[in-house]
Motif scaffolding. Structure first.
Motif, mmCIF file in Angstrom:
data_model
loop_
_atom_site.group_PDB
_atom_site.id
_atom_site.type_symbol
_atom_site.label_atom_id
_atom_site.label_comp_id
_atom_site.label_asym_id
_atom_site.label_seq_id
_atom_site.Cartn_x
_atom_site.Cartn_y
_atom_site.Cartn_z
ATOM 1 N N UNK A 3 0.821 -1.212 0.000
ATOM 2 C CA UNK A 3 0.000 0.000 0.000
ATOM 3 C C UNK A 3 0.855 1.263 0.000
ATOM 4 N N UNK A 4 2.069 1.165 0.515
ATOM 5 C CA UNK A 4 2.982 2.322 0.515
ATOM 6 C C UNK A 4 3.316 2.737 -0.912
ATOM 7 N N UNK A 5 3.494 1.755 -1.783
ATOM 8 C CA UNK A 5 3.773 2.059 -3.188
ATOM 9 C C UNK A 5 2.579 2.713 -3.863
ATOM 10 N N UNK A 6 1.372 2.257 -3.492
ATOM 11 C CA UNK A 6 0.150 2.855 -4.044
ATOM 12 C C UNK A 6 0.042 4.309 -3.609
ATOM 13 N N UNK A 7 0.264 4.550 -2.339
ATOM 14 C CA UNK A 7 0.177 5.912 -1.795
ATOM 15 C C UNK A 7 1.177 6.831 -2.481
ATOM 16 N N UNK A 8 2.348 6.312 -2.787
ATOM 17 C CA UNK A 8 3.363 7.121 -3.474
ATOM 18 C C UNK A 8 2.917 7.525 -4.866
ATOM 19 N N UNK A 9 2.051 6.733 -5.482
ATOM 20 C CA UNK A 9 1.560 7.037 -6.819
ATOM 21 C C UNK A 9 0.522 8.166 -6.816
ATOM 22 N N UNK A 10 -0.212 8.300 -5.709
ATOM 23 C CA UNK A 10 -1.315 9.265 -5.632
ATOM 24 C C UNK A 10 -0.793 10.683 -5.431
ATOM 25 N N UNK A 11 -1.399 11.631 -6.148
ATOM 26 C CA UNK A 11 -1.010 13.039 -6.044
ATOM 27 C C UNK A 11 -1.939 13.738 -5.050
ATOM 28 N N UNK A 12 -1.470 13.959 -3.855
ATOM 29 C CA UNK A 12 -2.238 14.654 -2.827
ATOM 30 C C UNK A 12 -2.114 16.167 -3.024
ATOM 31 N N UNK A 13 -3.134 16.924 -2.572
ATOM 32 C CA UNK A 13 -3.083 18.382 -2.718
ATOM 33 C C UNK A 13 -2.160 18.994 -1.667
ATOM 34 N N UNK A 14 -2.131 20.310 -1.608
ATOM 35 C CA UNK A 14 -1.225 21.001 -0.688
ATOM 36 C C UNK A 14 -1.555 20.736 0.776
ATOM 37 N N UNK A 15 -2.784 20.282 1.027
ATOM 38 C CA UNK A 15 -3.180 19.959 2.401
ATOM 39 C C UNK A 15 -2.935 18.488 2.721
ATOM 40 N N UNK A 16 -2.386 17.779 1.740
ATOM 41 C CA UNK A 16 -2.121 16.360 1.952
ATOM 42 C C UNK A 16 -3.350 15.489 1.805
ATOM 43 N N UNK A 17 -4.340 15.972 1.013
ATOM 44 C CA UNK A 17 -5.589 15.243 0.861
ATOM 45 C C UNK A 17 -5.873 14.923 -0.600
ATOM 46 N N UNK A 18 -6.701 13.912 -0.808
ATOM 47 C CA UNK A 18 -7.134 13.538 -2.149
ATOM 48 C C UNK A 18 -8.642 13.292 -2.090
ATOM 49 N N UNK A 19 -9.434 13.825 -3.041
ATOM 50 C CA UNK A 19 -10.879 13.581 -3.029
ATOM 51 C C UNK A 19 -11.180 12.118 -3.323
ATOM 52 N N UNK A 20 -12.181 11.582 -2.606
ATOM 53 C CA UNK A 20 -12.556 10.176 -2.762
ATOM 54 C C UNK A 20 -14.037 10.068 -3.091
ATOM 55 N N UNK A 21 -14.324 9.508 -4.267
ATOM 56 C CA UNK A 21 -15.715 9.214 -4.644
ATOM 57 C C UNK A 21 -16.029 7.826 -4.095
ATOM 58 N N UNK A 22 -17.142 7.724 -3.366
ATOM 59 C CA UNK A 22 -17.483 6.470 -2.695
ATOM 60 C C UNK A 22 -18.698 5.837 -3.373
ATOM 61 N N UNK A 23 -18.560 4.582 -3.780
ATOM 62 C CA UNK A 23 -19.608 3.894 -4.538
ATOM 63 C C UNK A 23 -19.977 2.567 -3.874
ATOM 64 N N UNK A 24 -21.277 2.303 -3.792
ATOM 65 C CA UNK A 24 -21.763 1.024 -3.282
ATOM 66 C C UNK A 24 -21.438 -0.063 -4.312
ATOM 67 N N UNK A 25 -20.688 -1.064 -3.918
ATOM 68 C CA UNK A 25 -20.244 -2.079 -4.874
ATOM 69 C C UNK A 25 -21.402 -2.929 -5.387
ATOM 70 N N UNK A 26 -22.493 -3.036 -4.634
ATOM 71 C CA UNK A 26 -23.625 -3.846 -5.045
ATOM 72 C C UNK A 26 -24.574 -3.084 -5.968
#
Length: 208
Positions: A3-26
């Motif tokens: 998961x550390x490698x995945x996190x390194x791939x993500x571009x976080x904003x200046x506040x260290x956050x990334x927007x997350x869209x949440x979807x019901x898998x069913x």
């Protein structure tokens, strides 16, 4: 998966956050938009229950921590620009703090489509009725009366389908089959059986 490698791939904003869209898998419904930090992503993968970062409280928070409406992690993706993520979850209870199943209930425009999956749409509506009862709703009456009442109605509708077929009356048969499908969907929601469960079983039978 590291998961550390995945996190390194993500571009976080200046506040260290990334927007997350949440979807019901069913149901595939979009439930909410939240923000995640590196720590919340790590916690999410560690516990398999989704954590976010609250911008208003300025701290990490576990979804459903007080309400019990947790989100079990089922899938995680980041987009082509690596600056937003999609989180697939199994939603327990309602996702929205208002008590609504999804935060996106303020409809502005929804064009009717011939391609809409009416079975899944009806299932989603029934699930919402169970989680957010509406006074005078026949569906809520069935849920309130419980399993025996639902099964009794299914038995009645089965008989009426048989009668409609024996009468060679297509209009009557379509009506009765629709009634039967509705009550079967009520049973599925009551017993926590998902459309996807039925699809998977039918896929297995198709391969047999």
């Amino acid at each position: 998966m590291n998961i550390s490698n995945v996190i390194e791939e993500i571009r976080f904003d200046n506040s260290g956050l990334v927007p997350a869209v949440v979807q019901d898998i069913k149901t595939k419904d979009v439930l909410m938009l939240a923000y995640m930090s590196k720590e919340s992503i790590e916690k999410t993968f560690e516990e398999k229950v989704v954590h976010y970062y609250s911008r208003s409280r300025e701290k990490l928070w576990k979804k459903g921590e007080t309400s019990g409406n947790i989100q079990r992690l089922k899938g995680f993706y980041y987009d082509c620009d690596k600056d937003s993520v999609l989180v697939e979850v199994e939603q327990v209870g309602a996702a929205c703090h208002t008590g609504s199943y999804s935060c996106f209930f303020n409809k502005v425009l929804k064009e009717e489509s011939q391609e809409i999956n009416i079975i899944e749409s009806l299932y989603s509506l029934l699930k919402n009725r169970k989680e957010n009862p509406k006074e005078g709703s026949y569906t809520n009456y069935l849920f309130k009366e419980g399993l025996d009442k639902i099964l009794k109605k299914i038995g009645e509708e089965c008989s009426e389908v048989i009668i409609g077929a024996k009468n060679k009356n297509k209009e009557e048969l379509v009506y009765e089959i629709s009634d039967l499908i509705y009550h079967i969907l009520v049973l599925m929601v009551n017993e926590d059986i998902f459309i996807e469960d039925i699809k998977n079983e039918l896929i297995i039978r198709r391969k047999a």
